[in-house]
Write a protein that holds these residues in place. Structure first.
Motif, PDB file in Angstrom:
ATOM      1  N   ASN A 193       3.120  -5.032   2.976  1.00  0.00           N
ATOM      2  CA  ASN A 193       4.168  -4.065   2.662  1.00  0.00           C
ATOM      3  C   ASN A 193       3.540  -2.680   2.575  1.00  0.00           C
ATOM      4  O   ASN A 193       2.447  -2.521   2.035  1.00  0.00           O
ATOM      5  N   VAL A 194       4.252  -1.691   3.069  1.00  0.00           N
ATOM      6  CA  VAL A 194       3.728  -0.333   3.045  1.00  0.00           C
ATOM      7  C   VAL A 194       4.814   0.627   2.568  1.00  0.00           C
ATOM      8  O   VAL A 194       5.993   0.430   2.849  1.00  0.00           O
ATOM      9  N   MET A 195       4.401   1.636   1.785  1.00  0.00           N
ATOM     10  CA  MET A 195       5.322   2.636   1.261  1.00  0.00           C
ATOM     11  C   MET A 195       4.862   4.022   1.717  1.00  0.00           C
ATOM     12  O   MET A 195       4.084   4.672   1.045  1.00  0.00           O
ATOM     13  N   PRO A 196       5.341   4.480   2.864  1.00  0.00           N
ATOM     14  CA  PRO A 196       4.995   5.830   3.320  1.00  0.00           C
ATOM     15  C   PRO A 196       5.680   6.902   2.479  1.00  0.00           C
ATOM     16  O   PRO A 196       6.772   6.692   1.948  1.00  0.00           O
ATOM     17  N   ALA A 197       5.019   8.039   2.375  1.00  0.00           N
ATOM     18  CA  ALA A 197       5.541   9.219   1.656  1.00  0.00           C
ATOM     19  C   ALA A 197       5.800   8.917   0.189  1.00  0.00           C
ATOM     20  O   ALA A 197       6.646   9.535  -0.443  1.00  0.00           O
ATOM     21  N   GLY A 198       5.068   7.979  -0.357  1.00  0.00           N
ATOM     22  CA  GLY A 198       5.323   7.542  -1.732  1.00  0.00           C
ATOM     23  C   GLY A 198       4.428   8.176  -2.767  1.00  0.00           C
ATOM     24  O   GLY A 198       4.324   9.397  -2.855  1.00  0.00           O
ATOM     25  N   THR A 199       3.749   7.353  -3.506  1.00  0.00           N
ATOM     26  CA  THR A 199       3.062   7.800  -4.714  1.00  0.00           C
ATOM     27  C   THR A 199       1.811   8.623  -4.479  1.00  0.00           C
ATOM     28  O   THR A 199       1.189   9.053  -5.432  1.00  0.00           O
ATOM     29  N   ASN A 200       1.452   8.871  -3.250  1.00  0.00           N
ATOM     30  CA  ASN A 200       0.329   9.773  -3.001  1.00  0.00           C
ATOM     31  C   ASN A 200       0.756  11.230  -3.092  1.00  0.00           C
ATOM     32  O   ASN A 200      -0.089  12.110  -3.103  1.00  0.00           O
ATOM     33  N   GLY A 201       2.039  11.505  -3.111  1.00  0.00           N
ATOM     34  CA  GLY A 201       2.545  12.836  -3.370  1.00  0.00           C
ATOM     35  C   GLY A 201       2.797  13.715  -2.170  1.00  0.00           C
ATOM     36  O   GLY A 201       3.292  14.829  -2.320  1.00  0.00           O
ATOM     37  N   GLU A 202       2.497  13.241  -0.970  1.00  0.00           N
ATOM     38  CA  GLU A 202       2.701  14.104   0.190  1.00  0.00           C
ATOM     39  C   GLU A 202       4.156  14.483   0.387  1.00  0.00           C
ATOM     40  O   GLU A 202       4.461  15.568   0.896  1.00  0.00           O
ATOM     41  N   SER A 203       5.053  13.618  -0.005  1.00  0.00           N
ATOM     42  CA  SER A 203       6.471  13.889   0.247  1.00  0.00           C
ATOM     43  C   SER A 203       6.926  15.191  -0.397  1.00  0.00           C
ATOM     44  O   SER A 203       7.824  15.853   0.111  1.00  0.00           O
ATOM     45  N   LEU A 204       6.315  15.549  -1.501  1.00  0.00           N
ATOM     46  CA  LEU A 204       6.716  16.772  -2.193  1.00  0.00           C
ATOM     47  C   LEU A 204       6.357  18.025  -1.411  1.00  0.00           C
ATOM     48  O   LEU A 204       6.912  19.092  -1.662  1.00  0.00           O
TER      49      LEU A 204
ATOM     50  N   ASN B  66       2.891  -4.622  13.380  1.00  0.00           N
ATOM     51  CA  ASN B  66       1.677  -5.155  12.774  1.00  0.00           C
ATOM     52  C   ASN B  66       1.969  -6.104  11.618  1.00  0.00           C
ATOM     53  O   ASN B  66       1.102  -6.382  10.794  1.00  0.00           O
ATOM     54  N   GLY B  67       3.201  -6.586  11.543  1.00  0.00           N
ATOM     55  CA  GLY B  67       3.574  -7.539  10.506  1.00  0.00           C
ATOM     56  C   GLY B  67       3.796  -6.921   9.136  1.00  0.00           C
ATOM     57  O   GLY B  67       3.791  -7.633   8.130  1.00  0.00           O
ATOM     58  N   LEU B  68       4.016  -5.615   9.066  1.00  0.00           N
ATOM     59  CA  LEU B  68       4.229  -4.930   7.791  1.00  0.00           C
ATOM     60  C   LEU B  68       5.719  -4.671   7.561  1.00  0.00           C
ATOM     61  O   LEU B  68       6.441  -4.318   8.486  1.00  0.00           O
ATOM     62  N   ARG B  69       6.134  -4.836   6.316  1.00  0.00           N
ATOM     63  CA  ARG B  69       7.480  -4.429   5.913  1.00  0.00           C
ATOM     64  C   ARG B  69       7.354  -3.000   5.391  1.00  0.00           C
ATOM     65  O   ARG B  69       6.470  -2.705   4.590  1.00  0.00           O
ATOM     66  N   VAL B  70       8.237  -2.127   5.836  1.00  0.00           N
ATOM     67  CA  VAL B  70       8.164  -0.706   5.501  1.00  0.00           C
ATOM     68  C   VAL B  70       9.239  -0.360   4.476  1.00  0.00           C
ATOM     69  O   VAL B  70      10.433  -0.579   4.714  1.00  0.00           O
ATOM     70  N   TYR B  71       8.802   0.168   3.330  1.00  0.00           N
ATOM     71  CA  TYR B  71       9.688   0.635   2.266  1.00  0.00           C
ATOM     72  C   TYR B  71       9.500   2.146   2.183  1.00  0.00           C
ATOM     73  O   TYR B  71       8.532   2.636   1.613  1.00  0.00           O
ATOM     74  N   MET B  72      10.409   2.880   2.765  1.00  0.00           N
ATOM     75  CA  MET B  72      10.268   4.325   2.896  1.00  0.00           C
ATOM     76  C   MET B  72      10.639   5.030   1.613  1.00  0.00           C
ATOM     77  O   MET B  72      11.710   4.785   1.048  1.00  0.00           O
ATOM     78  N   HIS B  73       9.763   5.910   1.147  1.00  0.00           N
ATOM     79  CA  HIS B  73      10.101   6.732  -0.017  1.00  0.00           C
ATOM     80  C   HIS B  73      11.022   7.854   0.444  1.00  0.00           C
ATOM     81  O   HIS B  73      10.698   8.605   1.362  1.00  0.00           O
ATOM     82  N   ILE B  74      12.190   7.967  -0.188  1.00  0.00           N
ATOM     83  CA  ILE B  74      13.187   8.946   0.214  1.00  0.00           C
ATOM     84  C   ILE B  74      13.572   9.876  -0.930  1.00  0.00           C
ATOM     85  O   ILE B  74      14.463  10.712  -0.794  1.00  0.00           O
TER      86      ILE B  74
ATOM     87  N   ALA C 221       0.839  -1.190   0.000  1.00  0.00           N
ATOM     88  CA  ALA C 221       0.000   0.000   0.000  1.00  0.00           C
ATOM     89  C   ALA C 221       0.876   1.242   0.000  1.00  0.00           C
ATOM     90  O   ALA C 221       1.808   1.347   0.790  1.00  0.00           O
ATOM     91  N   ALA C 222       0.558   2.143  -0.903  1.00  0.00           N
ATOM     92  CA  ALA C 222       1.156   3.474  -0.853  1.00  0.00           C
ATOM     93  C   ALA C 222       0.288   4.254   0.126  1.00  0.00           C
ATOM     94  O   ALA C 222      -0.787   4.722  -0.205  1.00  0.00           O
ATOM     95  N   SER C 223       0.759   4.333   1.350  1.00  0.00           N
ATOM     96  CA  SER C 223      -0.066   4.888   2.422  1.00  0.00           C
ATOM     97  C   SER C 223      -0.156   6.409   2.336  1.00  0.00           C
ATOM     98  O   SER C 223       0.776   7.073   1.909  1.00  0.00           O
ATOM     99  N   TYR C 224      -1.285   6.919   2.755  1.00  0.00           N
ATOM    100  CA  TYR C 224      -1.425   8.371   2.857  1.00  0.00           C
ATOM    101  C   TYR C 224      -0.752   8.820   4.149  1.00  0.00           C
ATOM    102  O   TYR C 224      -0.505   8.030   5.059  1.00  0.00           O
TER     103      TYR C 224
END
Length: 179
Positions: free
Chosen positions: A86-97, A118-126, A54-57
């Protein structure tokens, strides 16, 4: 976006070419990056993300002027109940910009705690328009237990050459050798 993987230590580094290059061109750039920076090749089958991501908000409060990090543990539990692993914070939802570097670091720490719990692997958008910011965020993510990998969006505005893209990603990867 096309995603390719290489391994520096124990966790995959995910890099997005945003469709700018063909898969073959990007694979050559990535292989060159790996060889120049001492990355070890690995069997992609062992590290391939095969379940939902999930590309999390990013939860905000105060009319979007402040991070609402207290919501992340419940959000992580909600995603896990949906069988997302798997979760991708600050990713394709655009908040990181629109977030500051300190906010992005706070977000990484919050997800690094809540995700694995919670059993999630975190892939941080950098990724960032700024190479120095992307390198700083990569180094920060690598220093936090609970981050499984990083995702780097390349600069958006100017279309980079293959060499420029290679150089940008090589420097970002070099900032996080653990990932």
């Amino acid at each position: 976006p096309k995603l390719l993987h290489f391994k520096r230590a124990h966790a995959p580094l995910l890099i997005s070419a945003m469709g700018i290059l063909s898969a073959a061109q990007f694979a050559l750039a990535l292989a060159a990056t790996a060889s120049v920076h001492g990355a070890c090749a690995f069997d992609i089958a062992d590290h391939k993300i095969t379940s939902l991501m999930a590309a999390s908000y990013t939860p905000m409060k105060n009319d979007g002027m402040e991070l609402d990090l207290d919501r992340i543990p419940a959000y992580a539990a909600f995603l896990a109940k949906l069988n997302i692993t798997n979760v991708m914070p600050a990713g394709t939802n655009g908040e990181s910009l629109s977030m500051t570097v300190p906010e992005r670091k706070q977000l990484a720490k919050a997800w690094a705690q809540a995700g694995p719990a919670n059993g999630l692997r975190v892939y941080m958008h950098i990724g960032s328009e700024s190479l120095l910011e992307a390198m700083d965020l990569a180094k920060h993510a690598a220093s936090i237990e609970g981050i499984s990998g990083i995702v780097c969006m390349t600069p958006l505005y100017f279309k980079p050459s293959v060499q420029t893209l290679h150089d940008f990603l090589a420097k970002v990867a070099g900032a996080a050798p653990e990932l």
